[in-house]
Design an enzyme around this catalytic site. Sequence first.
Site, PDB file in Angstrom:
ATOM      1  NE  ARG A   1      -0.568   0.553   4.934  1.00  0.00           N
ATOM      2  CZ  ARG A   1      -0.555   1.800   5.360  1.00  0.00           C
ATOM      3  NH1 ARG A   1      -1.155   2.744   4.654  1.00  0.00           N
ATOM      4  NH2 ARG A   1       0.056   2.137   6.476  1.00  0.00           N
TER       5      ARG A   1
ATOM      6  NE  ARG B   1      -0.654  10.356   6.858  1.00  0.00           N
ATOM      7  CZ  ARG B   1       0.354  10.654   7.651  1.00  0.00           C
ATOM      8  NH1 ARG B   1       0.667  11.917   7.868  1.00  0.00           N
ATOM      9  NH2 ARG B   1       1.062   9.702   8.232  1.00  0.00           N
TER      10      ARG B   1
ATOM     11  NE  ARG C   1      19.560  -2.119  -2.127  1.00  0.00           N
ATOM     12  CZ  ARG C   1      20.339  -1.824  -3.157  1.00  0.00           C
ATOM     13  NH1 ARG C   1      21.146  -2.728  -3.673  1.00  0.00           N
ATOM     14  NH2 ARG C   1      20.343  -0.600  -3.676  1.00  0.00           N
TER      15      ARG C   1
ATOM     16  NE  ARG D   1      17.469   8.909   4.422  1.00  0.00           N
ATOM     17  CZ  ARG D   1      16.826   8.535   5.518  1.00  0.00           C
ATOM     18  NH1 ARG D   1      15.626   9.016   5.764  1.00  0.00           N
ATOM     19  NH2 ARG D   1      17.371   7.700   6.370  1.00  0.00           N
TER      20      ARG D   1
ATOM     21  CD  GLU E   1      20.303   7.146   4.064  1.00  0.00           C
ATOM     22  OE1 GLU E   1      19.376   6.356   3.844  1.00  0.00           O
ATOM     23  OE2 GLU E   1      20.333   7.919   5.049  1.00  0.00           O
TER      24      GLU E   1
ATOM     25  CE1 TYR F   1      14.373  -0.961   6.774  1.00  0.00           C
ATOM     26  CE2 TYR F   1      12.463  -0.436   8.129  1.00  0.00           C
ATOM     27  CZ  TYR F   1      13.583  -0.031   7.417  1.00  0.00           C
ATOM     28  OH  TYR F   1      13.915   1.302   7.367  1.00  0.00           O
TER      29      TYR F   1
ATOM     30  CG  ASP G   1      10.398   1.323  12.000  1.00  0.00           C
ATOM     31  OD1 ASP G   1      11.352   1.547  11.228  1.00  0.00           O
ATOM     32  OD2 ASP G   1       9.204   1.419  11.661  1.00  0.00           O
TER      33      ASP G   1
END
Length: 377
Positions: A171, A175, A248, A279, A310, A358, A360
């Site tokens: 997805r 917003r 990665r 970025r 980066e 992955y 957080d």
Amino acid sequence: MKYDYLIVGAGLFGAVFAHEAKKAGKNVLVIDKRAHIGGNIYTKEVEGIQVHEYGAHIFHTSDKKVWDYVQQFAEFNRYTNSPVARYKDELYNLPFNMNTFSKMWGISTPQEAKEKIAEQIKEAGITEPKNLEEQAISLVGRDIYEKLVKGYTEKQWGKRATELPSFIIRRLPVRFVYDNNYFNDKYQGIPIGGYTKMVEKMLAGVEVRLNTDYFTNKEKLDAEAENVVFTGMIDEYYNYCYGELEYRSLRFETEVLDEENHQGNAVVNYTEYEVPYTRIIEHKHLEYGCQGGYGNTMTESNPKTVITREYPAQWKKGDEPYYPMNDEKNNALYQKYQELAKKEEHVIFGGRLGMYKYYDMHQVIAEALKCVEESLA
């Protein structure tokens, strides 16, 4: 044996586990092959600015238990992650919201934005997406995909979007409000004084050996401890017996500039494929209230700034792995290693690399608390 726990890796998972084990009266040794604690959340002061050495880390969670837990070790600022995307000379707010749509199409209402996206999805006519490109267009239409998703994603993964499987993007957050807050979580911020100080408090009173490679000294180190908590790559632990998992990597270029304010935001994403980095981080903007650029509202400002470019990179053995490639092939290979791990009575695998997931930061902490609780039970 001298230690109840040998913890391999002084990152967030290892530090939380070490803190809780020591609190429970256990003897703990933490080792790390790097010259510093903190793993990838390590920060250091440069020109009075807390620099995130391994990419910007913004703590966010809706889990009050985890939020309350980290408050023991640091006071958090009120930084809100609101990245900006740059496509050629156009600037757009992220995540995709009414500011984005207004800039892109010159519209002003949520209904207009919904109609525009629906019209582009209908025009594309994609019913069964065969790759990431088709999946993204079927979710947000061609304009958003071409300008804000395509190039960035291809750089991130090192492959063209048409070569990437559709399930990578399940997805895309859209917003229909004028809100640039990237995260939906209730709690968000960055430790005042940096993450390194936070990890130092977690490891207070714990024996830590830096510049220590586990595999070089494995036999000796294992003999010193009853249990091992391993936060490195699970496939490396088993000497790649089933083959290498894919990761990665990232490369960082950091420089100090004689400017008070370089880009006006902490995070600016470069979404063109032709720009080699994904970025630029301007670190002073991560320190809420310390970044300058507010005209007369601040009496003092730092005349220098620190930026980091980066660059995503293909991982190869010997490189620093930053995140796992959780596609079907690699997840199937990980299951084989996980079967070996389940048979271990005195080895616990944790963190992004040990669990090949992955995570957080808040998820790493929750997993560490769960693992140490089970181990101490």
